[in-house]
Design an enzyme around this catalytic site. Structure first.
Site, PDB file in Angstrom:
ATOM      1  N   LYS A 143     -50.839  31.038  23.723  1.00 26.70           N
ATOM      2  CA  LYS A 143     -50.250  31.466  25.001  1.00 26.70           C
ATOM      3  C   LYS A 143     -51.301  31.427  26.123  1.00 26.70           C
ATOM      4  CE  LYS A 143     -45.965  32.816  23.721  1.00 26.70           C
ATOM      5  NZ  LYS A 143     -44.709  32.239  24.230  1.00 26.70           N
ATOM      6  N   TYR A 201     -50.535  39.359  26.343  1.00 32.81           N
ATOM      7  CA  TYR A 201     -51.792  39.165  25.608  1.00 32.81           C
ATOM      8  C   TYR A 201     -52.353  37.747  25.774  1.00 32.81           C
ATOM      9  CZ  TYR A 201     -48.799  37.759  21.541  1.00 32.81           C
ATOM     10  OH  TYR A 201     -47.892  37.165  20.700  1.00 32.81           O
ATOM     11  N   GLY A 258     -31.927  34.500  21.165  1.00 37.08           N
ATOM     12  CA  GLY A 258     -32.869  35.433  21.793  1.00 37.08           C
ATOM     13  C   GLY A 258     -32.924  35.337  23.308  1.00 37.08           C
ATOM     14  N   PRO A 291     -42.181  44.059  25.769  1.00 36.22           N
ATOM     15  CA  PRO A 291     -41.200  44.077  24.672  1.00 36.22           C
ATOM     16  C   PRO A 291     -39.739  43.995  25.130  1.00 36.22           C
ATOM     17  CG  PRO A 291     -42.250  46.238  24.933  1.00 36.22           C
ATOM     18  CD  PRO A 291     -42.956  45.308  25.856  1.00 36.22           C
TER      19      PRO A 291
HETATM   20  C1  HXC Z   1     -49.053  34.267   6.593  1.00 38.21           C
HETATM   21  C2  HXC Z   1     -47.509  32.572   6.919  1.00 38.21           C
HETATM   22  C3  HXC Z   1     -46.496  33.521   7.224  1.00 38.21           C
HETATM   23  C4  HXC Z   1     -46.853  34.913   7.185  1.00 38.21           C
HETATM   24  C5  HXC Z   1     -45.646  31.546   7.365  1.00 38.21           C
HETATM   25  N1  HXC Z   1     -46.915  31.365   7.016  1.00 38.21           N
HETATM   26  N2  HXC Z   1     -45.361  32.842   7.509  1.00 38.21           N
HETATM   27  N3  HXC Z   1     -48.761  32.936   6.626  1.00 38.21           N
HETATM   28  N4  HXC Z   1     -48.136  35.235   6.872  1.00 38.21           N
HETATM   29  N5  HXC Z   1     -45.962  35.861   7.472  1.00 38.21           N
HETATM   30  C6  HXC Z   1     -47.607  30.102   6.744  1.00 38.21           C
HETATM   31  C7  HXC Z   1     -46.944  29.284   5.639  1.00 38.21           C
HETATM   32  O1  HXC Z   1     -47.356  29.725   4.351  1.00 38.21           O
HETATM   33  C8  HXC Z   1     -47.459  27.889   5.972  1.00 38.21           C
HETATM   34  O2  HXC Z   1     -48.802  27.739   5.600  1.00 38.21           O
HETATM   35  C9  HXC Z   1     -47.470  27.887   7.489  1.00 38.21           C
HETATM   36  O3  HXC Z   1     -47.524  29.262   7.899  1.00 38.21           O
HETATM   37  C10 HXC Z   1     -46.216  27.258   8.082  1.00 38.21           C
HETATM   38  O4  HXC Z   1     -45.090  27.937   7.565  1.00 38.21           O
HETATM   39  P1  HXC Z   1     -43.651  27.282   7.494  1.00 38.21           P
HETATM   40  O5  HXC Z   1     -42.706  28.331   7.042  1.00 38.21           O
HETATM   41  O6  HXC Z   1     -43.714  25.990   6.743  1.00 38.21           O
HETATM   42  O7  HXC Z   1     -43.452  26.881   9.042  1.00 38.21           O
HETATM   43  P2  HXC Z   1     -42.161  26.606   9.882  1.00 38.21           P
HETATM   44  O8  HXC Z   1     -40.967  26.385   8.989  1.00 38.21           O
HETATM   45  O9  HXC Z   1     -42.534  25.557  10.845  1.00 38.21           O
HETATM   46  O10 HXC Z   1     -41.885  27.995  10.638  1.00 38.21           O
HETATM   47  C11 HXC Z   1     -42.708  28.413  11.693  1.00 38.21           C
HETATM   48  C12 HXC Z   1     -42.919  29.935  11.674  1.00 38.21           C
HETATM   49  C13 HXC Z   1     -41.581  30.710  11.591  1.00 38.21           C
HETATM   50  C14 HXC Z   1     -43.703  30.286  12.941  1.00 38.21           C
HETATM   51  C15 HXC Z   1     -43.765  30.319  10.459  1.00 38.21           C
HETATM   52  O11 HXC Z   1     -41.794  32.115  11.654  1.00 38.21           O
HETATM   53  C16 HXC Z   1     -40.612  30.312  12.679  1.00 38.21           C
HETATM   54  O12 HXC Z   1     -39.840  29.382  12.492  1.00 38.21           O
HETATM   55  N6  HXC Z   1     -40.647  30.982  13.852  1.00 38.21           N
HETATM   56  C17 HXC Z   1     -39.803  30.650  14.993  1.00 38.21           C
HETATM   57  C18 HXC Z   1     -39.301  31.821  15.753  1.00 38.21           C
HETATM   58  C19 HXC Z   1     -40.333  32.894  16.100  1.00 38.21           C
HETATM   59  O13 HXC Z   1     -41.421  32.917  15.533  1.00 38.21           O
HETATM   60  N7  HXC Z   1     -39.938  33.773  17.002  1.00 38.21           N
HETATM   61  C20 HXC Z   1     -40.771  34.858  17.419  1.00 38.21           C
HETATM   62  C21 HXC Z   1     -41.369  34.589  18.747  1.00 38.21           C
HETATM   63  S1  HXC Z   1     -41.905  36.124  19.299  1.00 38.21           S
HETATM   64  P3  HXC Z   1     -49.255  26.959   4.226  1.00 38.21           P
HETATM   65  O14 HXC Z   1     -50.725  26.965   4.270  1.00 38.21           O
HETATM   66  O15 HXC Z   1     -48.682  27.818   3.111  1.00 38.21           O
HETATM   67  O16 HXC Z   1     -48.629  25.608   4.290  1.00 38.21           O
HETATM   68  C22 HXC Z   1     -43.195  36.020  20.319  1.00 38.21           C
HETATM   69  C23 HXC Z   1     -43.370  37.343  21.057  1.00 38.21           C
HETATM   70  C24 HXC Z   1     -44.715  37.691  21.440  1.00 38.21           C
HETATM   71  O17 HXC Z   1     -43.819  35.023  20.434  1.00 38.21           O
HETATM   72  C25 HXC Z   1     -44.881  38.984  22.220  1.00 38.21           C
HETATM   73  C26 HXC Z   1     -44.196  40.234  21.741  1.00 38.21           C
HETATM   74  C27 HXC Z   1     -44.415  41.444  22.602  1.00 38.21           C
HETATM   75  P1  NAP Z   2     -36.706  33.851  19.195  1.00 36.71           P
HETATM   76  O1  NAP Z   2     -35.286  34.241  19.321  1.00 36.71           O
HETATM   77  O2  NAP Z   2     -37.276  33.723  17.832  1.00 36.71           O
HETATM   78  O3  NAP Z   2     -36.893  32.521  20.012  1.00 36.71           O
HETATM   79  C1  NAP Z   2     -37.708  31.476  19.655  1.00 36.71           C
HETATM   80  C2  NAP Z   2     -36.926  30.198  19.843  1.00 36.71           C
HETATM   81  O4  NAP Z   2     -37.806  29.104  19.676  1.00 36.71           O
HETATM   82  C3  NAP Z   2     -35.780  30.042  18.853  1.00 36.71           C
HETATM   83  O5  NAP Z   2     -34.619  29.655  19.535  1.00 36.71           O
HETATM   84  C4  NAP Z   2     -36.268  28.928  17.944  1.00 36.71           C
HETATM   85  O6  NAP Z   2     -35.156  28.155  17.491  1.00 36.71           O
HETATM   86  C5  NAP Z   2     -37.158  28.131  18.865  1.00 36.71           C
HETATM   87  N1  NAP Z   2     -38.179  27.381  18.150  1.00 36.71           N
HETATM   88  C6  NAP Z   2     -39.104  27.854  17.293  1.00 36.71           C
HETATM   89  N2  NAP Z   2     -39.849  26.863  16.813  1.00 36.71           N
HETATM   90  C7  NAP Z   2     -39.405  25.722  17.402  1.00 36.71           C
HETATM   91  C8  NAP Z   2     -39.783  24.369  17.325  1.00 36.71           C
HETATM   92  N3  NAP Z   2     -40.785  23.966  16.552  1.00 36.71           N
HETATM   93  N4  NAP Z   2     -39.112  23.469  18.086  1.00 36.71           N
HETATM   94  C9  NAP Z   2     -38.094  23.868  18.873  1.00 36.71           C
HETATM   95  N5  NAP Z   2     -37.690  25.133  18.983  1.00 36.71           N
HETATM   96  C10 NAP Z   2     -38.335  26.043  18.256  1.00 36.71           C
HETATM   97  O7  NAP Z   2     -37.669  34.887  19.968  1.00 36.71           O
HETATM   98  P2  NAP Z   2     -37.605  35.450  21.477  1.00 36.71           P
HETATM   99  O8  NAP Z   2     -38.026  36.855  21.405  1.00 36.71           O
HETATM  100  O9  NAP Z   2     -36.319  35.099  22.115  1.00 36.71           O
HETATM  101  O10 NAP Z   2     -38.782  34.635  22.162  1.00 36.71           O
HETATM  102  C11 NAP Z   2     -38.563  33.748  23.250  1.00 36.71           C
HETATM  103  C12 NAP Z   2     -39.828  33.578  24.057  1.00 36.71           C
HETATM  104  O11 NAP Z   2     -40.210  34.825  24.629  1.00 36.71           O
HETATM  105  C13 NAP Z   2     -41.042  33.109  23.256  1.00 36.71           C
HETATM  106  O12 NAP Z   2     -41.815  32.228  24.046  1.00 36.71           O
HETATM  107  C14 NAP Z   2     -41.804  34.372  23.019  1.00 36.71           C
HETATM  108  O13 NAP Z   2     -43.169  34.153  22.786  1.00 36.71           O
HETATM  109  C15 NAP Z   2     -41.563  35.078  24.343  1.00 36.71           C
HETATM  110  N6  NAP Z   2     -41.791  36.524  24.333  1.00 36.71           N
HETATM  111  C16 NAP Z   2     -40.893  37.336  23.699  1.00 36.71           C
HETATM  112  C17 NAP Z   2     -41.100  38.710  23.758  1.00 36.71           C
HETATM  113  C18 NAP Z   2     -40.143  39.668  23.132  1.00 36.71           C
HETATM  114  O14 NAP Z   2     -40.385  40.881  23.185  1.00 36.71           O
HETATM  115  N7  NAP Z   2     -39.036  39.220  22.552  1.00 36.71           N
HETATM  116  C19 NAP Z   2     -42.212  39.214  24.436  1.00 36.71           C
HETATM  117  C20 NAP Z   2     -43.102  38.345  25.052  1.00 36.71           C
HETATM  118  C21 NAP Z   2     -42.870  36.984  25.009  1.00 36.71           C
HETATM  119  P3  NAP Z   2     -35.089  27.450  16.048  1.00 36.71           P
HETATM  120  O15 NAP Z   2     -35.580  28.434  15.046  1.00 36.71           O
HETATM  121  O16 NAP Z   2     -33.644  27.114  15.912  1.00 36.71           O
HETATM  122  O17 NAP Z   2     -35.942  26.242  16.143  1.00 36.71           O
END
Ligand code: HXC
Ligand code: NAP
Length: 291
Positions: A170, A155, A25, A198
């Site tokens: 955040k 946000y 990403g 976005p």
């Molecule tokens: C409700 C959920 C859920 C969902 C997970 N959980 N997904 N609850 N709705 N969709 C719950 C699970 O049931 C569990 O609770 C707890 O959350 C932890 O889930 P795990 O899968 O065990 O966690 P983990 O493997 O650590 O994964 C973390 C994660 C996952 C956040 C849930 O999505 C992830 O790995 N994300 C990393 C990348 C990411 O999110 N990228 C996007 C960033 S974008 P229980 O109670 O069942 O144990 C961003 C942009 C913002 O930040 C701005 C945009 C404009």
């Molecule tokens: P993304 O590709 O899902 O990036 C998230 C990264 O965080 C992944 O490389 C993931 O790698 C890593 N990560 C998640 N959980 C982690 C953990 N516990 N330990 C270490 N690494 C972890 O999403 P993205 O859109 O590029 O987002 C990057 C940043 O931009 C984030 O801070 C997000 O909030 C911010 N942001 C994004 C947008 C957008 O429009 N895309 C807008 C505003 C802000 P692994 O899964 O391999 O751990």
């Protein structure tokens, strides 16, 4: 124009930068540009296979040096190990980019306590863990200058429904950015943040706009400039904030969202939808009230 690299060649020459979530990403996009500008970059995340693939791809593409280290930012010991691995490989570290995040949309009342904690732990505790470990190191060795850059979102200050754990976390990261900008400036450590609007990535879009939500809510329509962000635009800003060109910027959060959050905020911004022809009639109606 905005898809072009901005800084002059060598702007980050021999800088050592750690990028959390650097294997995919936006983290990967920023890493790519840091490497192109001459930096050595350490990429970390939970998924070593993904990091190894990214390392090979980025080294081939840029000719730079990448160190891939597995680390869950929620675990302080693993974060300290990243610092040590960086020092073992490069002998120093100059910059920390707190980019790793976790997020998904959900009505808050559907979240378990653990679900809420999970997002807070990745975003806020993770950024705190890295900041504390690296900050302590820089202060201990009296490094003359170093930089922390945190990726937040708009946000962080408006809040947002349906991503409450992320908004809460955040906001904390933003408070930490501003607080340490003052407290640690005396140690030569600058702290800044970027608030992107976005920017399409697989990680964010799969969790924030799953299924046909992508088509239902066209993100472009929310943005006054009429488009989503290009990864290079964000990389340009991040590289600038990491570089010495921004040496006098400290404690700042720079929004890069095409005006998106303000469009949602302004009381009368909905008048954008009034057609041009209607303005004559509206003006007449308003003026007529004077009599
Ligand atoms: C409700 C959920 C859920 C969902 C997970 N959980 N997904 N609850 N709705 N969709 C719950 C699970 O049931 C569990 O609770 C707890 O959350 C932890 O889930 P795990 O899968 O065990 O966690 P983990 O493997 O650590 O994964 C973390 C994660 C996952 C956040 C849930 O999505 C992830 O790995 N994300 C990393 C990348 C990411 O999110 N990228 C996007 C960033 S974008 P229980 O109670 O069942 O144990 C961003 C942009 C913002 O930040 C701005 C945009 C404009
Ligand atoms: P993304 O590709 O899902 O990036 C998230 C990264 O965080 C992944 O490389 C993931 O790698 C890593 N990560 C998640 N959980 C982690 C953990 N516990 N330990 C270490 N690494 C972890 O999403 P993205 O859109 O590029 O987002 C990057 C940043 O931009 C984030 O801070 C997000 O909030 C911010 N942001 C994004 C947008 C957008 O429009 N895309 C807008 C505003 C802000 P692994 O899964 O391999 O751990």
């Amino acid at each position: 124009m905005y898809t072009k690299p901005m800084l002059k060649e060598g702007s980050l020459k021999d800088q050592v930068i750690v990028v959390t979530g650097g294997g995919s990403g936006l983290g990967k996009a920023m890493t790519t540009y840091f490497l192109e500008l001459g930096a050595h970059v350490v990429i970390t995340s939970r998924n070593m296979e993904k990091l190894e693939k990214a390392k090979i791809e980025l080294e081939e593409k840029t000719g730079g040096t990448v160190l891939a280290v597995q680390c869950d930012v929620r675990n302080y010991t693993e974060v300290e190990a990243v610092l040590q691995a960086t020092l073992d490989k490069f002998g120093k570290v100059d910059g920390l980019l707190n980019n790793a995040a976790g997020n998904f949309i959900s009505p808050t009342e559907r979240l378990s306590a653990n679900a809420f904690d999970t997002v807070i732990d990745i975003v806020l505790k993770g950024s705190k863990n890295c900041t504390l470990a690296f900050g302590k190191h820089w202060i201990d060795i009296k490094q003359p200058k170093s930089t922390i850059l945190n990726i937040v979102t708009t946000y962080a200050w408006t809040g947002s429904a349906y991503v409450v754990p992320s908004a809460t976390a955040k906001a904390g990261v933003l408070a930490m950015t501003r607080s340490l900008a003052v407290e640690w400036a005396k140690y030569g450590i600058r702290s800044n943040a970027i608030a992107p609007g976005p920017f399409p990535t697989e990680g964010a879009w799969d969790r924030l706009l799953p299924g046909n939500l992508k088509d239902k809510f066209d993100m472009k329509k929310k943005v006054p400039v009429g488009r989503v962000g290009e990864h290079q635009e964000l990389a340009n800003l991040a590289a600038y904030l990491m570089s010495d060109f921004s040496a006098y910027i400290n404690g700042e959060v720079i929004t890069i969202d095409g005006g998106e959050w303000l469009k949602g905020a302004g009381e009368f911004n909905m008048l954008e939808d009034v057609p041009k022809e209607m303005w004559d009639m509206l003006e007449m109606m308003i003026r007529s009230k004077k009599k």
